[in-house]
Write an enzyme that holds these catalytic residues in place. Sequence first.
Site, short mmCIF file in Angstrom:
data_model
loop_
_atom_site.label_atom_id
_atom_site.label_comp_id
_atom_site.label_asym_id
_atom_site.label_seq_id
_atom_site.Cartn_x
_atom_site.Cartn_y
_atom_site.Cartn_z
N HIS A 180 -48.73 -0.93 40.36
CA HIS A 180 -50.01 -1.47 40.82
C HIS A 180 -50.77 -2.26 39.75
O HIS A 180 -52.00 -2.15 39.63
CB HIS A 180 -50.89 -0.35 41.38
N CYS A 181 -50.05 -3.04 38.96
CA CYS A 181 -50.67 -3.91 37.94
C CYS A 181 -51.43 -3.14 36.86
O CYS A 181 -52.20 -3.73 36.12
CB CYS A 181 -51.62 -4.95 38.55
N ALA A 182 -51.27 -1.81 36.82
CA ALA A 182 -51.92 -1.04 35.75
C ALA A 182 -50.80 -0.36 34.99
O ALA A 182 -50.66 0.86 35.00
CB ALA A 182 -52.91 -0.04 36.34
#
Length: 398
Positions: A352-354
């Site tokens: 999730h892009c983290a």
Amino acid sequence: MNREDFPLLKTGIIYFDNGATSLKPKAVLNSMNDYYENYGANIHRGDYDASYKASEIYEQTREICRDFIGAASKDEIVFTSGTTDSLNKIIFGFFKQYLKKGDEVLITKAEHASLLLPFMMLEKEIGIHLVYMPLSEEYRLTFESFKNSVTQKTKVVAIAGVSNVVGDHRPLKEIGAYCRENQILFLVDGAQSVPHQATNVLEDHIDFLAFSAHKMLGPTGIGVLYGRKELLKKMIPLEYGGDMNQSFTSLGEVTLKDVPLRLEAGTPPIAEVIGLRSAILYLKEIGMEEIAKQEMYLKKYFLEQVKDLPQIEVYNASVEGGNVIFNIQDVFSQDAAIYLNHFKICTRAGAHCAKALKEELPVQNTVRLSFYFYNTKKEIDTLVAALKKSDTLYDIIL
Ligand SMILES: Cc1ncc(COP(=O)(O)O)c(C=O)c1O
């Protein structure tokens, strides 16, 4: 709120990927079409009715955004192409000048790439230090963790209002008040908070805020950069061109316009600004408190339905807010998402892009459900029925 307002729902999908982008109501689509069909001129340039009207609605939207986030002046609202663009403009246009070698920026490993990476570039370029505030149980950021991380060298706190993975609502008011008292600047990535809860930059002492329209019913390609006026005035434009300059000569004498126009070079996404206007009006009609309540209600309902399913492991059950991250036992998260797609259920799988959060989580990847106010219990029932049959998963997807 009427689910009929959302044309994409007519395709029969169950949409639980609102953290990635939200659905768009007809009111938003119609207002953008109306612009193109009836007054599609450029703004701030034409001396004729269509241009006057486009300019007026464009500037009105600035005021609507100001009101929506509780800012003091509409001149503190800059239109950008989205959160990523806003954050890059804030970090390279302001903090690159403001921060000096050795200064500390408080951040967490749960932040999105759009916040972490620009600061990491500054770390390499000018020698600032990124200090990762410890996350507490279920990967939340608490006020205590923030306070214990502050040192004499802390110059900035940069966090999401709501994490896009864990979904925790950060204690913005307390952190903001502490920052203001201690001359620390407070930058909030509002990509996941502005669409889901009431925002008030003055009450929360937020110095800079970034958010995207497409996650809050609006179109893609348009976002907002809020900056406290005295700070915004010190921001260096990263783009130069039309509509941001007052005058220039071949001798290089250049006078720029004041903010916010100084920071909006070239023809902006006019139709998208008009779409954002309709999106905010739609959200206001429902009420942000109602939206937050409905999301929490859906999350609780989902958790209740899966609590006796041993194959479902939820990692953020006690976190408030409308995000669930989970895995099906022994199933790669992307396989789970592909399986759910067979039931027309849209979820998000992965990091999730983290990606720095992987260093904290017990698993590398998860399936994320991110609810919005138009989701229903019935949709969750369909999801839970699919999860109950997940022993057939590999028969279905292979
Ligand atoms: C917390 C957070 N910050 C920043 C972004 C980037 O937003 P955009 O892709 O609209 O620029 C996202 C998008 O998912 C996000 O969730």
